[in-house]
Every structure is written in C-alpha cells, then in structure tokens.
Design a protein around this motif. Structure first.
Motif, PDB file in Angstrom:
ATOM      1  N   ARG A 167       5.138 -23.607  -1.110  1.00 21.46           N
ATOM      2  CA  ARG A 167       5.831 -23.237  -2.200  1.00 21.46           C
ATOM      3  C   ARG A 167       6.513 -21.882  -1.930  1.00 21.46           C
ATOM      4  O   ARG A 167       7.665 -21.426  -2.395  1.00 21.46           O
ATOM      5  CB  ARG A 167       5.071 -23.343  -3.460  1.00 21.46           C
ATOM      6  CG  ARG A 167       5.881 -23.106  -4.781  1.00 21.46           C
ATOM      7  CD  ARG A 167       6.853 -24.085  -5.032  1.00 21.46           C
ATOM      8  NE  ARG A 167       8.146 -23.737  -4.754  1.00 21.46           N
ATOM      9  CZ  ARG A 167       9.622 -24.371  -5.026  1.00 21.46           C
ATOM     10  NH1 ARG A 167       9.571 -25.665  -5.236  1.00 21.46           N
ATOM     11  NH2 ARG A 167      10.486 -23.760  -4.985  1.00 21.46           N
ATOM     12  N   LEU A 168       5.803 -20.899  -1.637  1.00 20.80           N
ATOM     13  CA  LEU A 168       5.998 -19.318  -1.698  1.00 20.80           C
ATOM     14  C   LEU A 168       6.713 -18.901  -0.453  1.00 20.80           C
ATOM     15  O   LEU A 168       7.801 -18.127  -0.619  1.00 20.80           O
ATOM     16  CB  LEU A 168       4.800 -18.551  -1.847  1.00 20.80           C
ATOM     17  CG  LEU A 168       4.150 -18.609  -3.162  1.00 20.80           C
ATOM     18  CD1 LEU A 168       2.768 -17.761  -3.147  1.00 20.80           C
ATOM     19  CD2 LEU A 168       4.795 -17.940  -4.433  1.00 20.80           C
ATOM     20  N   LEU A 169       6.418 -19.881   0.593  1.00 21.42           N
ATOM     21  CA  LEU A 169       7.228 -19.593   1.901  1.00 21.42           C
ATOM     22  C   LEU A 169       7.580 -20.626   2.307  1.00 21.42           C
ATOM     23  O   LEU A 169       7.333 -21.172   3.562  1.00 21.42           O
ATOM     24  CB  LEU A 169       6.267 -18.631   2.812  1.00 21.42           C
ATOM     25  CG  LEU A 169       6.259 -17.155   2.473  1.00 21.42           C
ATOM     26  CD1 LEU A 169       4.834 -16.599   3.452  1.00 21.42           C
ATOM     27  CD2 LEU A 169       6.988 -16.159   2.328  1.00 21.42           C
ATOM     28  N   PRO A 170       8.628 -21.568   1.752  1.00 16.27           N
ATOM     29  CA  PRO A 170       9.194 -22.648   2.113  1.00 16.27           C
ATOM     30  C   PRO A 170       9.742 -22.667   3.648  1.00 16.27           C
ATOM     31  O   PRO A 170       9.533 -23.553   4.419  1.00 16.27           O
ATOM     32  CB  PRO A 170       9.967 -23.165   1.110  1.00 16.27           C
ATOM     33  CG  PRO A 170      10.570 -22.120   0.603  1.00 16.27           C
ATOM     34  CD  PRO A 170       9.342 -20.778   0.571  1.00 16.27           C
ATOM     35  N   HIS A 171      10.353 -21.380   3.955  1.00 18.64           N
ATOM     36  CA  HIS A 171      10.993 -21.534   5.329  1.00 18.64           C
ATOM     37  C   HIS A 171      10.256 -21.526   6.435  1.00 18.64           C
ATOM     38  O   HIS A 171      10.538 -21.517   7.711  1.00 18.64           O
ATOM     39  CB  HIS A 171      12.235 -20.544   5.352  1.00 18.64           C
ATOM     40  CG  HIS A 171      11.819 -19.051   4.927  1.00 18.64           C
ATOM     41  ND1 HIS A 171      11.251 -18.988   3.485  1.00 18.64           N
ATOM     42  CD2 HIS A 171      11.597 -17.986   5.494  1.00 18.64           C
ATOM     43  CE1 HIS A 171      11.180 -17.989   3.235  1.00 18.64           C
ATOM     44  NE2 HIS A 171      11.396 -17.309   4.507  1.00 18.64           N
ATOM     45  N   TYR A 172       8.775 -21.116   6.230  1.00  9.53           N
ATOM     46  CA  TYR A 172       7.734 -21.137   7.022  1.00  9.53           C
ATOM     47  C   TYR A 172       6.710 -22.366   7.097  1.00  9.53           C
ATOM     48  O   TYR A 172       6.395 -23.082   7.982  1.00  9.53           O
ATOM     49  CB  TYR A 172       6.783 -19.853   6.821  1.00  9.53           C
ATOM     50  CG  TYR A 172       7.410 -18.420   7.488  1.00  9.53           C
ATOM     51  CD1 TYR A 172       7.754 -18.175   8.629  1.00  9.53           C
ATOM     52  CD2 TYR A 172       8.299 -17.949   6.538  1.00  9.53           C
ATOM     53  CE1 TYR A 172       8.324 -17.033   9.039  1.00  9.53           C
ATOM     54  CE2 TYR A 172       8.748 -16.675   6.622  1.00  9.53           C
ATOM     55  CZ  TYR A 172       8.797 -16.195   8.125  1.00  9.53           C
ATOM     56  OH  TYR A 172       9.480 -15.151   8.321  1.00  9.53           O
TER      57      TYR A 172
END
Length: 401
Positions: free
Chosen positions: A288-293
């Motif tokens: 949720r906090l780092l969706p592109h990772y």
C-alpha cells in the motif's frame, strides 16, 4: 374615535396577498438557500485544489532531487501522526528506498520477493555483496552515499548496514524500510544457522564457517548462555538496535542512549518497520505504501512456487534452551526487547489507523515467565572489539544470479 387597523390598506396587503406576491417570496427564499451550498462547494473545491497542488509539488521534488525536501519530510511526519489515512490512500512517490536488513529477520525471504518484484515492476534492485561490515568509517560512509546516489532511479538498495544519515554528507535522504523479529528468536536462529545452515544443504554452512572447530560447532546452547561465552553475552547479543541507532560508536553500547536514538531514527526516517511474526501484514503495508515496488507481493508470497523455494531458508537443528537459560538471555537483551515492543506497538498503531483487521500473534517468548529472575548481566566487552564477522547473516548465495 378609534381607528380600525384591520380595515386599513396596509393590513389588507399583508393578509390578502396575490399569487404573484407569494411566488415572488418563494423565489427569494429558494435563491438564498441555493446560494449557501454553492458557497460551501467553492470552499471544498479550494481545499481539494490545494491538496492536489501539495501532492504534485511533493512528487516534483522527489523526481527532481531524488528525494523529498526537508519541509516535505516535516509535513509527512506531521501528517503521518495525525492523518495517516491520507498517505495510505495517496502514497508518496519514493524513487530511493533502502532496506538495511537486519540479519536473521526474514531478510532472505524478502530479498527473494524483491528479485521477482524488480523484474515485474522494472525498478533497479541492488543487493550489496558485503555481509560482514555493518559499521563504516567516515570516508566509507561518504563513498557509500555517493555510490547509492548514482544508482538509476527508481531503485531499492539492500545491505546489512547500520543506519546512515545521507543529509550529513550532502545527499538526499532516502526512504528506509526494515523488519525485525523477537530478539531471542533472532539470536537462536543465528546461533544454529552458523553451525548447521538451513534446508539447502549441509555443505553451505561448512563453507561459510570453515574455521569453526567441532567443540564450538556442537557447543550446547545452554552452556554458552549460562557460562557467559562471548557469543551468548553482551555486546554480541546487542544486535538489532545498532541497525537503527546508526554509525556512532555509542550505538554499539547496550544502554538507554542507543535505544532512544534508535527510536528517534525510526520515527523520523523510516517509512515502515514491521515485525517478522506478522510478515503478511508487513507485505500488505508495503504494497500500500510503496505500490510501485511491492504491488502484487502478497500474490507472489502465497503462490505454491514461492512457498516451495521459501521453505528452504528455514534453519535446521534449532531447539529451545532451558527456562533458566532463556531468563538469563532475556535480561541480557532487555534493551532489545524494549525496542522490539516499541516497534510492535508502532506497527499495530499503523494497522489500526488504516483499519487493517488481523490477528496479532502472541510473543514467541512471553515476558511474564522470562522476567521471573532479576539477573545481572556481565559487563560489556571493549567497544572497539570487532565482532560483526561471525554474527552477520551470510546471504552470498542470493546476491547475484
């Protein structure tokens, strides 16, 4: 003579209105009522535009500078404490992420997942091949900051290394993430892993510790703890806190100073520090906090193919010491447990703020019976004694394809 006000023209005009008068008055009332919501909607529109501008401005700073400005970090810290839901539903764009993984806290599991995610989402995953140097000299810190800053963005850098403040060396402060586990569980996993490896095969640990003699390899864990062998006493069991305290020499001294500095760094520089006992929730938060990772990480983690590969990382021949030995070890690691409790509470608070309902596991070693004995711990060894080489989590098999 009295006047009859009821028969006056003015009185008749108020009580006997024509249909046109009534219609005109209704139009005036509706006009006023319609103006009120329009006024409120303009205010809401202005608020939304201001929030959108702030979000876009922050994203621009990340892209141009490789990280957030100091003022944006302060805003994020304030909003993180008071309006966490805003950043949960509108996560910031982080193009530099560092996972300064703690040994024997599930780091190999996470790195395997990151390998698959990097291929899927096309970000640069850089895993250092240095496993036994967590404390760096000043020039080594400067060089590492420069090398990390040269990695093409977006990137995720992972290494066993104590926290570093990049702004001290004129670098953009990256986003930090990490995972820790119950301190005694971590210690036992490391103790038996060094001696007997994991399910990948007996030859791995023999290659990893070729100089270990049989009397040391088969040393009973209870003897090691109760007879104060260096491996089972301070400062070697003071292991987790220095990863978050940093590079200062006092960070290696078991005590309140290192504990409080580690807590402060977590609050100011870490986007998330999870606990291994609730790994699925940690992965959900990262997604949720780092969706592109981390987008799709739970699907990978729960897949049969990954489960089969992940099961090979479990330590073999691990067993629990006696209650007396556990109590001795607990009191030696009291600062580690205070930090672990702090991280667990912060993580649970974060889950509560976003409405994540999950069953939290009980501590592996409940404090109630571990606190029964008020035992004294031995004095720490000299601070400059080099102790990392035989405590690090050897992951060389995973760093390069």
């Amino acid at each position: 003579m009295m006047k009859n006000f009821g028969s006056s023209p003015l009185h008749n005009s108020n009580n006997h209105q024509t249909p046109n008068h009534i219609r005109e008055r209704h139009h005036r009332k509706h006009g006023l009522l319609c103006a009120l919501p329009w006024r409120f909607s303009l205010r809401g529109y202005g608020f939304c535009m201001a929030a959108l501008f702030l979000f876009c401005f922050g994203s621009l700073c990340y892209q141009l500078n490789g990280g957030a400005s100091r003022i944006l970090l302060d805003i994020r810290q304030y909003l993180g404490k008071n309006f966490f839901f805003f950043f949960f539903f509108f996560p910031p764009i982080s193009s530099q992420v560092i996972y300064n993984r703690v040994g024997k806290c599930g780091s190999r599991t996470v790195v395997i997942l990151l390998r698959l995610l990097a291929e899927k989402h096309k970000f640069n995953l850089v895993s250092s091949d240095i496993h036994n140097k967590t404390r760096l000299m000043k020039q080594e810190q400067v060089d590492l900051v420069k090398n990390i800053s040269k990695i093409p963005q977006p990137f995720l850098y992972t290494r066993h290394v104590h926290f570093m403040n990049f702004t001290r060396y004129s670098g953009a402060q990256p986003v930090y993430i990490n995972i820790i586990r119950d301190p005694i569980s971590r210690f036992l996993s490391n103790y038996f892993f060094r001696r007997f490896g994991d399910w990948r095969g007996e030859q791995n640990h023999l290659i990893r510790t070729p100089g270990m003699k049989d009397d040391e390899r088969y040393l009973d864990i209870n003897v090691c703890i109760l007879e104060n062998y260096p491996e089972c006493s301070n400062p070697r069991v003071f292991y987790i806190i220095p990863y978050f305290c940093g590079q200062h020499p006092k960070c290696r001294e078991p005590g309140v100073w290192a504990l409080e500095r580690a807590k402060q760094n977590v609050l100011e520089n870490y986007l998330l520090v999870g606990i291994l006992e609730e790994l699925e929730d940690v992965l959900l938060m990262l997604e949720r906090l780092l969706p592109h990772y981390f987008s799709g990480v739970l699907d990978i983690y729960k897949s049969p193919e990954y489960r089969k590969m992940g099961n090979l990382t479990g330590t073999v021949r691990k067993h629990t010491p006696t209650l007396e030995a556990l109590q001795v070890l607990y009191h030696r690691m009291r600062y580690e447990y205070e930090f672990y409790d702090f991280i667990r509470d912060q993580f649970h608070l974060m889950k509560k703020k976003i409405g994540l309902r999950s069953t939290s596991r009980l501590p592996v070693y409940p404090p109630d019976f571990l606190r029964e004995l008020a035992l004294r711990t031995p004095e720490p060894l000299d601070e400059d004694e080099e102790l990392d080489s035989d405590l690090e989590d050897a992951n060389s098999w995973l760093v390069h394809p």
